[in-house]
Design a protein around this motif. Structure first.
Motif, PDB file in Angstrom:
ATOM      1  N   ALA A   1      63.006  66.830   1.068  1.00  0.00           N
ATOM      2  CA  ALA A   1      61.646  66.771   0.530  1.00  0.00           C
ATOM      3  C   ALA A   1      61.104  65.349   0.534  1.00  0.00           C
ATOM      4  O   ALA A   1      59.887  65.144   0.608  1.00  0.00           O
ATOM      5  CB  ALA A   1      61.617  67.335  -0.888  1.00  0.00           C
ATOM      6  N   LEU A   2      61.986  64.356   0.450  1.00  0.00           N
ATOM      7  CA  LEU A   2      61.539  62.965   0.470  1.00  0.00           C
ATOM      8  C   LEU A   2      61.013  62.553   1.834  1.00  0.00           C
ATOM      9  O   LEU A   2      60.210  61.641   1.941  1.00  0.00           O
ATOM     10  CB  LEU A   2      62.690  62.040   0.073  1.00  0.00           C
ATOM     11  CG  LEU A   2      63.141  62.121  -1.374  1.00  0.00           C
ATOM     12  CD1 LEU A   2      64.344  61.224  -1.586  1.00  0.00           C
ATOM     13  CD2 LEU A   2      62.018  61.755  -2.313  1.00  0.00           C
ATOM     14  N   GLY A   3      61.459  63.205   2.871  1.00  0.00           N
ATOM     15  CA  GLY A   3      61.014  62.879   4.214  1.00  0.00           C
ATOM     16  C   GLY A   3      61.930  61.861   4.857  1.00  0.00           C
ATOM     17  O   GLY A   3      62.821  61.301   4.240  1.00  0.00           O
ATOM     18  N   LYS A   4      61.646  61.602   6.140  1.00  0.00           N
ATOM     19  CA  LYS A   4      62.519  60.659   6.824  1.00  0.00           C
ATOM     20  C   LYS A   4      62.062  59.229   6.578  1.00  0.00           C
ATOM     21  O   LYS A   4      60.911  58.967   6.257  1.00  0.00           O
ATOM     22  CB  LYS A   4      62.604  60.966   8.311  1.00  0.00           C
ATOM     23  CG  LYS A   4      61.359  60.715   9.101  1.00  0.00           C
ATOM     24  CD  LYS A   4      61.635  61.077  10.550  1.00  0.00           C
ATOM     25  CE  LYS A   4      60.613  60.393  11.435  1.00  0.00           C
ATOM     26  NZ  LYS A   4      60.836  60.651  12.815  1.00  0.00           N
ATOM     27  N   LYS A   5      62.985  58.341   6.721  1.00  0.00           N
ATOM     28  CA  LYS A   5      62.750  56.932   6.448  1.00  0.00           C
ATOM     29  C   LYS A   5      61.880  56.327   7.540  1.00  0.00           C
ATOM     30  O   LYS A   5      62.043  56.618   8.719  1.00  0.00           O
ATOM     31  CB  LYS A   5      64.104  56.224   6.390  1.00  0.00           C
ATOM     32  CG  LYS A   5      64.045  54.800   5.957  1.00  0.00           C
ATOM     33  CD  LYS A   5      65.434  54.265   5.773  1.00  0.00           C
ATOM     34  CE  LYS A   5      65.776  53.407   6.960  1.00  0.00           C
ATOM     35  NZ  LYS A   5      67.020  52.693   6.804  1.00  0.00           N
ATOM     36  N   GLY A   6      60.960  55.455   7.133  1.00  0.00           N
ATOM     37  CA  GLY A   6      60.109  54.783   8.103  1.00  0.00           C
ATOM     38  C   GLY A   6      60.839  53.637   8.787  1.00  0.00           C
ATOM     39  O   GLY A   6      61.848  53.140   8.303  1.00  0.00           O
ATOM     40  N   ASP A   7      60.299  53.212   9.912  1.00  0.00           N
ATOM     41  CA  ASP A   7      60.930  52.100  10.614  1.00  0.00           C
ATOM     42  C   ASP A   7      60.457  50.763  10.042  1.00  0.00           C
ATOM     43  O   ASP A   7      59.479  50.683   9.316  1.00  0.00           O
ATOM     44  CB  ASP A   7      60.653  52.181  12.111  1.00  0.00           C
ATOM     45  CG  ASP A   7      59.174  52.154  12.437  1.00  0.00           C
ATOM     46  OD1 ASP A   7      58.378  52.441  11.527  1.00  0.00           O
ATOM     47  OD2 ASP A   7      58.824  51.841  13.588  1.00  0.00           O
ATOM     48  N   ALA A   8      61.155  49.703  10.368  1.00  0.00           N
ATOM     49  CA  ALA A   8      60.895  48.384   9.793  1.00  0.00           C
ATOM     50  C   ALA A   8      59.558  47.812  10.258  1.00  0.00           C
ATOM     51  O   ALA A   8      58.887  47.103   9.509  1.00  0.00           O
ATOM     52  CB  ALA A   8      62.030  47.434  10.160  1.00  0.00           C
TER      53      ALA A   8
END
Length: 131
Positions: A99-106
């Motif tokens: 539910a948090l979603g995938k991590k964004g890139d730097a």
């Protein structure tokens, strides 16, 4: 694991252990019904229940599974209930992470930070101009 631990938990004379064991076996049935409906193909309402569970958002499934796993532990805090409900609770945690979603890139994160700093500098400049 939840069903076997629930059955083992029912082999006692303590009523809270029996209640926790029955709840754990119910949890196992609900998990099979929602996550693996092909295991319950002879139950008439299995497909309807699985379709309804698929329409739930991941955070709703996370809350449902974690809450479902917490009840027997609150009824009877033993190793059997802890280990038996660990898998159901872990499924809820995994749905919560989904539910948090995938991590964004730097790169996109750095761009957002630069935009925030630029907006803050503009706001500070506008405040100094008014003073």
């Amino acid at each position: 694991a939840c069903a076997f631990a629930g059955l083992w938990n029912c082999v006692t004379i303590n009523p809270l252990n029996i209640a926790a064991g029955v709840w754990m076996m119910l949890n196992a049935f609900v998990l099979f019904l929602c996550e693996a409906p092909f295991c319950c193909q002879f139950v008439e309402f299995a497909n309807a229940a699985a379709a309804r569970a698929d329409r739930l958002r991941p955070w709703q499934k996370a809350a449902f599974y974690c809450g479902m796993a917490a009840v027997p532990v609150m009824l009877s805090l033993t190793l059997t209930t802890l280990f038996g409900n660990a898998i159901a609770f872990a499924a809820g945690v995994l749905y919560g992470l989904a539910a948090l979603g995938k991590k964004g890139d730097a790169i996109s994160y750095a761009r957002i930070q630069q935009q925030k700093q630029a907006d803050e500098e503009k706001l500070a400049g506008a405040m100094e101009g008014q003073a």
